[in-house]
Design an enzyme around this catalytic site. Structure first.
Site, short mmCIF file in Angstrom:
data_model
loop_
_atom_site.label_atom_id
_atom_site.label_comp_id
_atom_site.label_asym_id
_atom_site.label_seq_id
_atom_site.Cartn_x
_atom_site.Cartn_y
_atom_site.Cartn_z
CB CYS A 129 5.44 38.05 55.85
SG CYS A 129 4.19 36.47 55.00
CG HIS A 242 4.82 33.71 58.96
ND1 HIS A 242 3.74 34.33 59.84
CD2 HIS A 242 4.55 34.35 58.19
CE1 HIS A 242 2.86 34.97 59.22
NE2 HIS A 242 3.48 35.33 57.89
P1 NAP Z 1 -4.53 45.33 56.94
O1 NAP Z 1 -4.85 45.41 58.57
O2 NAP Z 1 -6.27 44.50 57.16
O3 NAP Z 1 -4.71 46.80 56.81
C1 NAP Z 1 -5.72 46.66 55.50
C2 NAP Z 1 -5.30 48.17 55.26
O4 NAP Z 1 -5.53 48.87 54.16
C3 NAP Z 1 -5.27 49.46 56.34
O5 NAP Z 1 -4.65 50.52 56.40
C4 NAP Z 1 -7.00 50.24 55.78
O6 NAP Z 1 -7.26 51.54 55.23
C5 NAP Z 1 -6.28 50.38 54.13
N1 NAP Z 1 -7.17 50.01 53.48
C6 NAP Z 1 -8.46 49.38 52.62
N2 NAP Z 1 -8.83 49.25 51.72
C7 NAP Z 1 -8.44 50.84 51.02
C8 NAP Z 1 -8.71 51.68 49.81
N3 NAP Z 1 -9.43 51.11 49.12
N4 NAP Z 1 -7.73 52.39 50.41
C9 NAP Z 1 -6.81 52.95 49.94
N5 NAP Z 1 -6.58 52.03 51.46
C10 NAP Z 1 -7.42 51.13 51.57
O7 NAP Z 1 -3.33 44.73 56.40
P2 NAP Z 1 -2.23 44.28 56.53
O8 NAP Z 1 -1.18 42.79 57.36
O9 NAP Z 1 -1.59 45.64 57.25
O10 NAP Z 1 -1.48 43.94 55.30
C11 NAP Z 1 -1.38 45.19 54.13
C12 NAP Z 1 -0.82 44.93 52.55
O11 NAP Z 1 0.40 44.03 53.57
C13 NAP Z 1 -1.83 43.88 52.13
O12 NAP Z 1 -1.43 43.87 51.29
C14 NAP Z 1 -0.47 42.18 52.80
O13 NAP Z 1 -0.64 41.04 51.24
C15 NAP Z 1 0.37 43.06 53.00
N6 NAP Z 1 1.31 42.35 54.00
C16 NAP Z 1 1.03 41.65 55.38
C17 NAP Z 1 1.62 41.44 56.07
C18 NAP Z 1 1.24 41.21 57.20
O14 NAP Z 1 2.39 40.34 57.98
N7 NAP Z 1 0.26 41.28 57.41
C19 NAP Z 1 3.44 40.90 55.18
C20 NAP Z 1 3.46 41.26 54.41
C21 NAP Z 1 2.84 41.82 52.92
P3 NAP Z 1 -9.01 51.34 56.63
O15 NAP Z 1 -8.27 51.18 58.24
O16 NAP Z 1 -9.16 53.08 56.12
O17 NAP Z 1 -9.51 50.25 56.14
#
Ligand code: NAP
Length: 337
Positions: A129, A242
């Site tokens: 990001c 950010h």
């Molecule tokens: P989050 O809110 O913690 O959500 C994580 C997601 O992953 C939930 O839907 C969770 O499902 C799922 N998950 C976890 N373990 C899993 C498994 N074994 N099989 C299938 N699904 C699974 O995190 P987020 O902020 O959305 O970020 C997710 C990804 O995007 C990360 O790789 C992060 O680095 C990337 N990202 C995030 C941002 C940001 O600004 N937040 C920016 C760029 C990239 P459950 O609800 O079932 O646990």
């Protein structure tokens, strides 16, 4: 109904839910939407275009017939399931860090290197990001006046660490105001009323993985493998958005007025720069918006010739879900999906 069979892996997460919103708001051509997460969420229901859809546990059978798979469930899940989705015939746009630096995986910001979508072999990576918003603002300057060096300090919101971090900041803020002790769990220290010069893990040389991502990913996206980028990444008690102080050493002198002119014509950029009227970008205003906001443009007093600017964007939207959907739209525009 026309459109594509689209899957979201990590649909219950912060980025996953933003994916659903962005697909709906941009009227992306979806014929069928499949929502995947872990077994913990199986059975939950989420709404897309007024229809309640079930959340399913991610499975090989679930990818049958999927044409576009948007992944946002962390690097481990992407490493395991993205190849499965590709074997089933899908193009994967992945938000995690799993594939970003692989030589046969394009790393794309549509405002900067849209042509890189053409050489994918099933997976296209969405950058980090903080890198996305920086390159959207830096590349238009680089095109007219080669950037020789970048120094950046980031002020990154807790939403960059997922939904658990939003809750941690909310709970700690309330606890501190009540005079109670806080117990950090997502971060190693209290984030409420504090800031942490620490995002992701530390390396031997003292930099963090987030800081290294800003160097390596910027070079790959801007096709400039030697570009020096030195970053200090800081987590701040902001929910969404950010901010970055970006210092550029340039090849030729460039006035702030010229830079404003170049940036005001750049795709995805909005210039908000009128200090006399207290106009500059702030994360509170950028939240929920698509653009990258740039202000405080001025001559750098250390780099000659050089410029400084302040760059703000919604990290969950342009830094993740929106950028990934724009990549899919680019594939459609080029007849590649
Ligand atoms: P989050 O809110 O913690 O959500 C994580 C997601 O992953 C939930 O839907 C969770 O499902 C799922 N998950 C976890 N373990 C899993 C498994 N074994 N099989 C299938 N699904 C699974 O995190 P987020 O902020 O959305 O970020 C997710 C990804 O995007 C990360 O790789 C992060 O680095 C990337 N990202 C995030 C941002 C940001 O600004 N937040 C920016 C760029 C990239 P459950 O609800 O079932 O646990």
């Amino acid at each position: 109904m026309g459109g594509y069979c689209v899957a979201i892996v990590g649909a219950t997460g912060l980025v996953g839910q933003e994916f659903i919103k962005v697909l709906e708001q941009r009227n992306f051509p979806v014929a069928e939407l499949r929502l995947f997460a872990s077994d913990r969420s199986a059975g939950r229901r989420l709404t897309f275009k007024g229809e309640e859809l079930p959340v399913l546990e991610t499975s090989e059978a679930g990818f049958k017939g999927v044409q576009l798979a948007l992944f946002s469930a962390g690097a481990e899940v992407s490493r395991e399931w993205a190849p499965v989705a590709v074997r089933a015939g899908a193009v994967v746009v992945d938000n995690s860090a799993a594939w970003r630096l692989e030589p046969d995986v394009p790393l794309v910001v549509p405002e900067v290197n849209p042509e890189d979508v053409t050489w994918h072999r099933g997976i296209i990576a969405n950058p980090n990001c903080s890198t996305i918003q920086m390159v959207v603002a830096v590349n238009p300057i680089h095109r007219v006046n080669r950037v020789r060096r970048v120094i950046v300090a980031t002020y990154q919101s807790v939403s960059g660490s997922g939904s658990a971090a939003l809750e941690e900041l909310r709970a700690q803020t309330e606890a501190v105001l009540r005079g109670e002790a806080v117990c950090p769990s997502v971060y190693p220290h209290q984030i409420g009323f504090n800031l942490l010069p620490h995002i992701d893990r530390f390396y031997e040389d003292g930099y963090t993985k987030e800081e290294l991502k800003m160097l390596q990913e910027t070079r790959k996206i801007m096709h400039d493998p030697e570009l020096p980028v030195s970053a200090t990444c800081v987590r701040v008690p902001v929910f969404i958005g950010h901010s970055e102080a970006v210092h550029l050493e340039l090849t030729e002198p460039m006035s702030p007025a010229e830079a404003r002119e170049v940036l005001s014509r750049a795709p995805g950029v909005v210039v908000l720069d009128d200090p006399a009227r207290n106009v500059y970008p702030m994360p509170w205003d950028a939240a929920g918006r698509d653009d990258v906001f740039v202000g405080r443009i001025r001559e750098d007093k250390a780099f000659q010739p050089g410029l400084v600017m302040w760059v703000v964007a919604d990290n969950v939207r342009k830094g993740a879900a929106l950028n990934a959907v724009q990549i899919a739209e680019e594939l459609i525009r080029r007849g590649l999906l």
